[in-house]
Design an enzyme around this catalytic site. Structure first.
Site, PDB file in Angstrom:
ATOM      1  CE  LYS A 116      35.814   1.376  -0.431  1.00  0.00           C
ATOM      2  NZ  LYS A 116      35.598   2.649   0.269  1.00  0.00           N
TER       3      LYS A 116
HETATM    4  C1  LIG Z   1      35.797   3.904  -0.217  1.00  0.00           C
HETATM    5  C2  LIG Z   1      35.289   4.982   0.633  1.00  0.00           C
HETATM    6  C3  LIG Z   1      34.897   6.216   0.076  1.00  0.00           C
HETATM    7  C4  LIG Z   1      35.032   6.522  -1.399  1.00  0.00           C
HETATM    8  O1  LIG Z   1      34.169   5.749  -2.199  1.00  0.00           O
HETATM    9  P1  LIG Z   1      34.415   5.620  -3.762  1.00  0.00           P
HETATM   10  O2  LIG Z   1      33.422   4.621  -4.217  1.00  0.00           O
HETATM   11  O3  LIG Z   1      35.826   5.135  -3.940  1.00  0.00           O
HETATM   12  O4  LIG Z   1      34.220   6.977  -4.353  1.00  0.00           O
HETATM   13  C5  LIG Z   1      34.379   7.183   0.927  1.00  0.00           C
HETATM   14  N1  LIG Z   1      34.301   6.959   2.256  1.00  0.00           N
HETATM   15  C6  LIG Z   1      34.688   5.805   2.819  1.00  0.00           C
HETATM   16  C7  LIG Z   1      34.608   5.654   4.295  1.00  0.00           C
HETATM   17  C8  LIG Z   1      35.188   4.774   2.036  1.00  0.00           C
HETATM   18  O5  LIG Z   1      35.558   3.635   2.605  1.00  0.00           O
END
Ligand SMILES: *Cc1c(COP(=O)(O)O)cnc(C)c1O
Length: 467
Positions: A116
């Site tokens: 993120k």
């Molecule tokens: C947010 C997240 C996801 C999912 O990603 P999206 O963009 O919402 O599909 C998968 N793994 C981790 C560790 C995340 O933080």
């Protein structure tokens, strides 16, 4: 570049308005009216460029005319200088037992060890830039299943003009994730634990945004992956990864541990921009609504069952609406009707052409909790390397995909240390903890508990907002 809503009834806007708006006023999500395209010669140049240089090249058309290329470049350089790896998103090869030409793209070297950070470090700076230009402030309201929260808090702490209220499902995020959010000392950061699931938190945020008066009064803004700028920022690592591994005309596939469909949708955008992607593979845990949709053409909500990969414990993937819009030939009135029906009935049958287009580019696979454990333990046994459970879902799914053309990359979405208890249970060994994570245990936590009730949460947001 102009942006339109997936539901066709909101004004067409340019980048900076879309950045601050988040959700469109008709309840839809903003998408570009056209995709910029890159030529094979651009792609071959990328293999020699730094991450920040590629990002500037890829993102300039999306932010124009709101932000010029030099301003963008400065923000990009600052954003990615916070990463702990010089490549920003390094790539390594997976053992051949998993498949030939299989790789991991490590998206987790940012300040909170989550993928993120890649988007949010830039988003925080874009907000600050735009707010100071307009001489105004916003109240950012977000929902997190764990990783978005800490990455958003890290990106917004101590930034002028921003109050950030972050909702998380109480008891359903890991200790490390919670502490990463609640131990940040900054007076503009407000943590709220909701008695409910992540979908409940997301619905609370949507309800606040749908109340136009409330939204206006408190100048609500979003950092959830409904914010277009996040999706755009995530397209960059598809380009850097592909051009490091494959030639500019060579097909490559990506397997993406999927929750809200933001990450994999960025892959779809990269493909529309000219990156030669063979398959985009949706990887789910047992909360597998998208995998079922891909297989059957029917999207049907079931109860969320907690898993060891909580960022993927989702039944309603917000960004999937963006894909439905594209696959339906940009039919906003169909999307609006279909989404309304889906919200009330819990089910949506995709028109035949949409289901077919979905299968043209996407594959999907699901991994059980046992398979995830096995995957983590196998890689440790053979390589003495650790996988976090989300990434392990992706590795397990790619192992079973035999008919891909060319190399394939699993997106590694979290550092294993963020999910140390799961990793330790699978391998018998605790993954090494970075100092930044160890230090969290002795720090004070700041968090408010609230029930899953819109009016109560709205009161809290009103009191925390600076408007
Ligand atoms: C947010 C997240 C996801 C999912 O990603 P999206 O963009 O919402 O599909 C998968 N793994 C981790 C560790 C995340 O933080």
């Amino acid at each position: 570049m102009k942006y339109q809503s997936t539901r066709g009834e909101a004004p067409v806007l340019e980048f900076s308005d879309v950045l601050l708006a988040g959700l469109a006023v008709d309840g839809g999500l903003y998408v570009p009216t056209d995709f910029p395209t890159l030529k094979p010669s651009d792609l071959s140049a990328f293999s020699e460029m730094s991450y920040a240089e590629v990002a500037t090249k890829v993102l300039t058309p999306f932010v124009s005319p709101s932000i010029n290329s030099n301003e963008l470049e400065t923000m990009i350089e600052r954003s990615y200088s916070t990463f702990r790896h010089p490549d920003v998103v390094p790539v390594r090869q997976l053992p051949t037992e998993i498949g030939n030409d299989r790789y991991l793209a490590e998206l987790y070297w940012g300040p909170t060890f989550s993928f993120k950070d890649v988007a949010l470090q830039l988003l925080g700076r874009l907000f600050e830039h735009e707010l100071s230009r307009r001489n105004t402030g916003v109240t950012i309201v977000g929902a997190t299943s764990g990783d978005t929260g800490s990455a958003a808090i890290e990106a917004c702490k101590n930034r002028d003009g921003i109050e950030l209220i972050m909702l998380h499902p109480r008891g359903r995020v890991s200790d490390v994730q919670r502490r990463q959010m609640t131990t940040v000392e900054s007076s503009n950061i407000h943590n709220v634990a909701i008695d409910g699931t992540f979908d409940d938190c997301q619905d609370l945020v949507k309800a606040m945004f749908s109340d136009l008066q409330f939204r206006e009064r408190h100048k609500l803004a979003a950092v959830n992956s409904i914010n277009w700028a996040r999706v755009a920022a995530q397209t960059v690592y598809y380009f850097t990864t592909a051009t490091r591994i494959a030639g500019p005309n060579e097909q490559i596939s990506f397997c993406v541990p999927t929750g809200n469909f933001g990450n994999i949708h960025a892959g779809y955008i990269a493909s529309r921009m000219g990156l030669p992607i063979d398959r985009l593979i949706i990887a789910s845990n047992h909360n597998d609504i998208l995998t079922r949709t891909h297989l059957s053409g029917v999207m049907k909500i079931e109860d969320v069952e907690p898993s060891t990969s909580p960022a993927m414990d989702i039944q309603v993937s917000s960004n999937f609406e963006r894909l439905l819009f594209e696959l339906s030939g940009k039919d906003g009135s169909w999307v609006a009707a279909a989404m309304a029906d889906f919200r009330s009935s819990g089910s949506m049958k995709l028109p035949k052409s949409v289901a077919r287009h979905l299968r043209d580019l996407f594959d999907a696979g699901q991994a059980s909790e046992t398979e995830v454990d096995q995957e983590i333990s196998d890689l440790y046994e053979t390589q003495k390397e650790f996988l976090d459970p989300h990434t392990a879902v992706g590795v397990n799914v790619i192992r079973r995909m035999k008919s891909l053309n060319g190399p394939a990359v699993v997106m590694a979405t979290a550092h294993p240390a963020k999910f140390n208890s799961v990793v330790e249970a699978a391998t018998g060994v605790a993954p090494p903890q970075p100092d930044e994570i160890v230090g969290l245990e002795n720090r004070n936590e700041r968090c408010v508990n609230l029930p899953n009730e819109v009016s109560v949460v709205m009161d809290f947001v009103a009191s925390a907002s600076n408007q």
